[in-house]
Write a protein that holds these residues in place. Structure first.
Motif, PDB file in Angstrom:
ATOM      1  N   SER A  81       0.863  -1.177   0.000  1.00  0.00           N
ATOM      2  CA  SER A  81       0.000   0.000   0.000  1.00  0.00           C
ATOM      3  C   SER A  81       0.903   1.232   0.000  1.00  0.00           C
ATOM      4  CB  SER A  81      -0.948  -0.014   1.206  1.00  0.00           C
ATOM      5  OG  SER A  81      -1.964   0.970   1.056  1.00  0.00           O
TER       6      SER A  81
ATOM      7  N   ASP B 176       0.629   6.024   0.446  1.00  0.00           N
ATOM      8  CA  ASP B 176      -0.258   7.182   0.624  1.00  0.00           C
ATOM      9  C   ASP B 176      -0.224   8.119  -0.575  1.00  0.00           C
ATOM     10  OD1 ASP B 176       2.136   8.561   0.875  1.00  0.00           O
ATOM     11  OD2 ASP B 176       1.665   9.471   2.805  1.00  0.00           O
TER      12      ASP B 176
ATOM     13  N   PRO C 217      -4.658   3.882  -1.996  1.00  0.00           N
ATOM     14  CA  PRO C 217      -5.685   4.920  -2.187  1.00  0.00           C
ATOM     15  C   PRO C 217      -5.852   5.302  -3.651  1.00  0.00           C
ATOM     16  CG  PRO C 217      -4.165   5.509  -0.411  1.00  0.00           C
ATOM     17  CD  PRO C 217      -3.559   4.343  -1.128  1.00  0.00           C
ATOM     18  N   GLU C 218      -7.037   5.753  -3.987  1.00  0.00           N
ATOM     19  CA  GLU C 218      -7.316   6.146  -5.370  1.00  0.00           C
ATOM     20  C   GLU C 218      -6.679   7.484  -5.733  1.00  0.00           C
ATOM     21  OE1 GLU C 218     -11.429   6.759  -6.175  1.00  0.00           O
ATOM     22  OE2 GLU C 218     -11.702   8.303  -4.636  1.00  0.00           O
TER      23      GLU C 218
ATOM     24  N   ARG D  21      -3.021  10.738  -0.688  1.00  0.00           N
ATOM     25  CA  ARG D  21      -3.539  10.962   0.664  1.00  0.00           C
ATOM     26  C   ARG D  21      -2.395  11.230   1.647  1.00  0.00           C
ATOM     27  NH1 ARG D  21      -9.011   9.907   1.377  1.00  0.00           N
ATOM     28  NH2 ARG D  21      -8.545  11.067   3.291  1.00  0.00           N
TER      29      ARG D  21
ATOM     30  N   TYR E 256      -7.640  -0.283  -5.769  1.00  0.00           N
ATOM     31  CA  TYR E 256      -7.611   1.034  -5.155  1.00  0.00           C
ATOM     32  C   TYR E 256      -8.913   1.307  -4.422  1.00  0.00           C
ATOM     33  CZ  TYR E 256     -10.016   2.544  -9.484  1.00  0.00           C
ATOM     34  OH  TYR E 256     -10.883   2.672 -10.544  1.00  0.00           O
TER      35      TYR E 256
ATOM     36  N   ASN F  46     -11.342   4.305  -2.242  1.00  0.00           N
ATOM     37  CA  ASN F  46     -11.646   5.729  -2.091  1.00  0.00           C
ATOM     38  C   ASN F  46     -11.575   6.115  -0.610  1.00  0.00           C
ATOM     39  OD1 ASN F  46     -13.921   4.216  -1.420  1.00  0.00           O
ATOM     40  ND2 ASN F  46     -15.363   5.814  -2.095  1.00  0.00           N
TER      41      ASN F  46
ATOM     42  N   THR G 145      -8.414   6.258   2.958  1.00  0.00           N
ATOM     43  CA  THR G 145      -7.076   6.564   3.449  1.00  0.00           C
ATOM     44  C   THR G 145      -6.157   5.343   3.348  1.00  0.00           C
ATOM     45  OG1 THR G 145      -7.568   5.884   5.709  1.00  0.00           O
ATOM     46  CG2 THR G 145      -8.137   8.158   5.095  1.00  0.00           C
TER      47      THR G 145
ATOM     48  N   ASP H 275      -7.402   2.827   5.748  1.00  0.00           N
ATOM     49  CA  ASP H 275      -8.570   2.131   5.191  1.00  0.00           C
ATOM     50  C   ASP H 275      -8.133   0.985   4.280  1.00  0.00           C
ATOM     51  OD1 ASP H 275     -10.494   3.817   6.365  1.00  0.00           O
ATOM     52  OD2 ASP H 275     -10.435   5.217   4.681  1.00  0.00           O
ATOM     53  N   CYS H 276      -7.146   1.258   3.441  1.00  0.00           N
ATOM     54  CA  CYS H 276      -6.711   0.263   2.453  1.00  0.00           C
ATOM     55  C   CYS H 276      -6.227  -1.017   3.126  1.00  0.00           C
ATOM     56  CB  CYS H 276      -5.604   0.849   1.575  1.00  0.00           C
ATOM     57  SG  CYS H 276      -6.126   2.208   0.510  1.00  0.00           S
TER      58      CYS H 276
END
Length: 247
Positions: A6, A8, A34-35, A38, A62, A64, A66, A69-70
């Motif tokens: 992952s 940011d 993230p998309e 971030r 990806y 939508n 943070t 979140d991912c």
């Protein structure tokens, strides 16, 4: 070895792509990022709306949300098997000293650590050159070390790599976090409608950057590896605050 990647900077970031290409040569890679960019999102978790998981043309997933979140979505809801390791990066820019408090790169790795998975946050201390292959090779070296001699307890390592060729690196150093001076003031701008807008100012320069710190190691062309922990308790102040309350 199963590795969840992952970052940011977004699923399209060159550092993430470079890392995925190299690690896929010897590991099973899943990317959930993230998309969009971030950066600076820290450990925020989205609780006020549902999240969407989509698959890009290159096989990356990806979200939508943070970086936190991912990783949370991937580990607790998407993947059928827990990954052996979580790697966040390669971030474009340093995550040293106070940066770690705000960093989405470190946050993604932190979420993996909190879920009981060994996790690395990898950053290229770069302003322009972008020697991502150097940071990718350093990361691969770390993974191979882990494969040969696994650390039994979950670890959270913050890795900062100088922006130079791999052959120019002067080794690896285990460091502590340095400290920065306070951030620069916000930048005030007036938009065409006459409304005042504000940009957050740049991070302050290094203040505590002596031998043993992450700043010092990188400045001397060494890879900085800082073990992090989550307990924010200020143990040295517990007795002082107890006396203050009792008085």
């Amino acid at each position: 070895m199963r590795i969840l990647l992952s970052n940011d900077d977004g699923y399209f970031a060159p550092g993430l792509i470079c890392l995925a290409e190299l690690l896929s040569e010897f590991a099973e890679i899943t990317v959930v990022a993230p998309e969009r960019d971030r950066s600076g999102s820290s450990n925020s978790l989205t609780l006020d709306r549902p999240l969407s998981l989509r698959n890009s043309h290159n096989g990356f997933y990806y979200v939508n949300g943070t970086p936190t979140d991912c990783v949370h979505l991937a580990v607790t809801g998407m993947l059928d098997v827990m990954p052996d390791m979580i790697i966040s990066g390669i971030n474009h820019g340093a995550n040293m000293g106070d940066d770690t408090i705000y960093s989405g790169t470190v946050a993604a790795a932190t979420e993996g650590f909190l879920l009981g998975i060994p996790s690395l946050a990898v950053s290229l201390v770069s302003a322009s050159n972008g020697n991502y292959p150097t940071a990718a090779r350093v990361t691969a070296d770390m993974i191979k070390r882990f494969q040969k001699n696994e650390i039994k307890a979950p670890v959270l390592l913050n890795i900062n790599v100088p922006d130079i060729e791999y052959q120019q690196l002067q080794g690896i150093e285990v460091t502590r976090l340095g400290r920065r001076h306070k951030a620069e003031p916000v930048i005030k701008l007036q938009n065409p409608r006459g409304e005042m807008q504000y940009w957050v100012g740049a991070a302050g320069p290094a203040q505590d950057a002596g031998a043993g710190t992450d700043f010092y190691a990188v400045q001397h062309h060494r890879v900085s590896v800082t073990p992090l922990q989550i307990d924010l308790t200020h143990f040295d102040q517990m007795d002082q605050i107890t006396r203050w309350l009792n008085n």
